[in-house]
Design a protein around this motif. Sequence first.
Motif, PDB file in Angstrom:
ATOM      1  N   CYS A 126       1.111  -0.908   0.058  1.00 51.65           N
ATOM      2  CA  CYS A 126       0.099   0.085   0.427  1.00 51.65           C
ATOM      3  C   CYS A 126       0.835   1.266   0.201  1.00 51.65           C
ATOM      4  O   CYS A 126       0.467   2.270  -0.471  1.00 51.65           O
ATOM      5  N   TYR A 127       2.157   1.195   0.705  1.00 41.58           N
ATOM      6  CA  TYR A 127       2.810   2.691   0.825  1.00 41.58           C
ATOM      7  C   TYR A 127       3.740   2.665  -0.415  1.00 41.58           C
ATOM      8  O   TYR A 127       3.559   3.936  -0.769  1.00 41.58           O
ATOM      9  N   PHE A 128       4.185   1.789  -1.249  1.00 39.18           N
ATOM     10  CA  PHE A 128       4.460   2.572  -2.480  1.00 39.18           C
ATOM     11  C   PHE A 128       3.837   2.679  -3.344  1.00 39.18           C
ATOM     12  O   PHE A 128       4.224   3.601  -4.168  1.00 39.18           O
ATOM     13  N   LYS A 129       2.559   2.028  -3.627  1.00 41.72           N
ATOM     14  CA  LYS A 129       1.264   2.264  -4.319  1.00 41.72           C
ATOM     15  C   LYS A 129       1.035   3.430  -3.962  1.00 41.72           C
ATOM     16  O   LYS A 129       0.882   4.597  -5.095  1.00 41.72           O
ATOM     17  N   ALA A 130       0.805   3.807  -2.490  1.00 42.92           N
ATOM     18  CA  ALA A 130       0.470   5.442  -2.492  1.00 42.92           C
ATOM     19  C   ALA A 130       2.279   6.178  -2.627  1.00 42.92           C
ATOM     20  O   ALA A 130       1.781   7.220  -3.703  1.00 42.92           O
ATOM     21  N   LEU A 131       2.835   6.111  -2.717  1.00 48.03           N
ATOM     22  CA  LEU A 131       4.313   6.478  -3.273  1.00 48.03           C
ATOM     23  C   LEU A 131       3.910   6.582  -4.746  1.00 48.03           C
ATOM     24  O   LEU A 131       4.598   7.743  -5.710  1.00 48.03           O
ATOM     25  N   GLN A 132       3.802   6.416  -5.892  1.00 47.25           N
ATOM     26  CA  GLN A 132       3.240   6.550  -6.504  1.00 47.25           C
ATOM     27  C   GLN A 132       2.640   7.061  -7.856  1.00 47.25           C
ATOM     28  O   GLN A 132       2.959   7.849  -8.635  1.00 47.25           O
ATOM     29  N   LEU A 133       1.589   7.146  -6.807  1.00 42.50           N
ATOM     30  CA  LEU A 133       0.589   8.207  -7.219  1.00 42.50           C
ATOM     31  C   LEU A 133       0.519   9.051  -6.492  1.00 42.50           C
ATOM     32  O   LEU A 133      -0.222  10.258  -7.043  1.00 42.50           O
ATOM     33  N   GLY A 134       0.949   9.578  -5.587  1.00 40.25           N
ATOM     34  CA  GLY A 134       1.277  10.569  -4.305  1.00 40.25           C
ATOM     35  C   GLY A 134       1.797  11.667  -4.297  1.00 40.25           C
ATOM     36  O   GLY A 134       3.386  10.956  -5.209  1.00 40.25           O
ATOM     37  N   ASP A 135       2.510  12.751  -3.947  1.00 39.67           N
ATOM     38  CA  ASP A 135       3.437  13.408  -3.462  1.00 39.67           C
ATOM     39  C   ASP A 135       3.886  12.665  -2.413  1.00 39.67           C
ATOM     40  O   ASP A 135       3.477  12.184  -1.447  1.00 39.67           O
ATOM     41  N   VAL A 136       5.595  12.321  -1.965  1.00 39.83           N
ATOM     42  CA  VAL A 136       6.005  11.889  -1.035  1.00 39.83           C
ATOM     43  C   VAL A 136       5.830  12.703   0.319  1.00 39.83           C
ATOM     44  O   VAL A 136       5.668  12.371   1.024  1.00 39.83           O
TER      45      VAL A 136
END
Length: 289
Positions: free
Chosen positions: A81-91
């Motif tokens: 979930c975390y790295f999918k979120a990083l791919q889609l959103g700002d760090v």
Amino acid sequence: MWLLFACGSALFAGVTAVLAKIGMQHINSTIATALRTIIVLLFSWLMVLLTGAFSGIGSISGKTLVFLLLSGCATGASWLCYFKALQLGDVSQVAPIDKSSTVLTILLAFFLLGEPIGLPQGIGVVLIGTGTFLMLEKRSPAAGCAPQCGSWMLYAFGSAVFASLTAILGKAGIQGVESNLGTAIRTGVVLVFSWLIVFLTGAQTQLFAIRGTAWASLVLSGVATGGSWLCYFRALQLGDVHKVAAVDKSSTVLTMLLAVLVLQEPLTWKKAIGMAAIAGGTWLMVYHP
């Protein structure tokens, strides 16, 4: 000397998300997670060998093994979930939501395990919650955000929830296992879990499409995570737990600063105030006089 290792832990943890963000720009986040987990697994077992914890593997009970497996699955889900979120959103937006798992963990421990919440932790919960809310600024279409970018928040909160479950499962059932050995076993479960997801989704076909820069970023991200773990546990051996944890948790703010400086993510006054609130709240959550 403990302070040097603790700062090293925070530094490595801070750059992990930035390196992962760079490495996942053109590849599937699931396969990126699976690849970097290989590096993390090597580091975790290196810690087992360095600390001599391998000898305790034969004394692990069946109940403890079950909780290790469940904890590993929760960790794997959190990372995906975390790295999918990083791919889609700002760090700078994803990181504080993910780190809010500290708040959720304390609340779950209060309701499920009956652990008390002191005044510093209560204030910390409010500060981290407020800071996280201030960081949630929507990106406009003019900023180059694709339609699916809105789902980053869902994945970020999923990461926090699963990270909290990892801690609760560990607290509830993992007893009598040396921490390095437990971490190594959980990481092995994460590796199996992540590659299972890769093959179930058919993402393995993208392995041959990964570019050299993406490979380098993912490997460095895994090395940074492993380096953070090595420094963190060495710091724990040399210093007080609450002092080491306070320094290590500062990686959240470092990650957000690096996102602004390296990835050129915008820094607004709301983000700046949110960053300060998260820093103060995190300190209160881990500091015990």
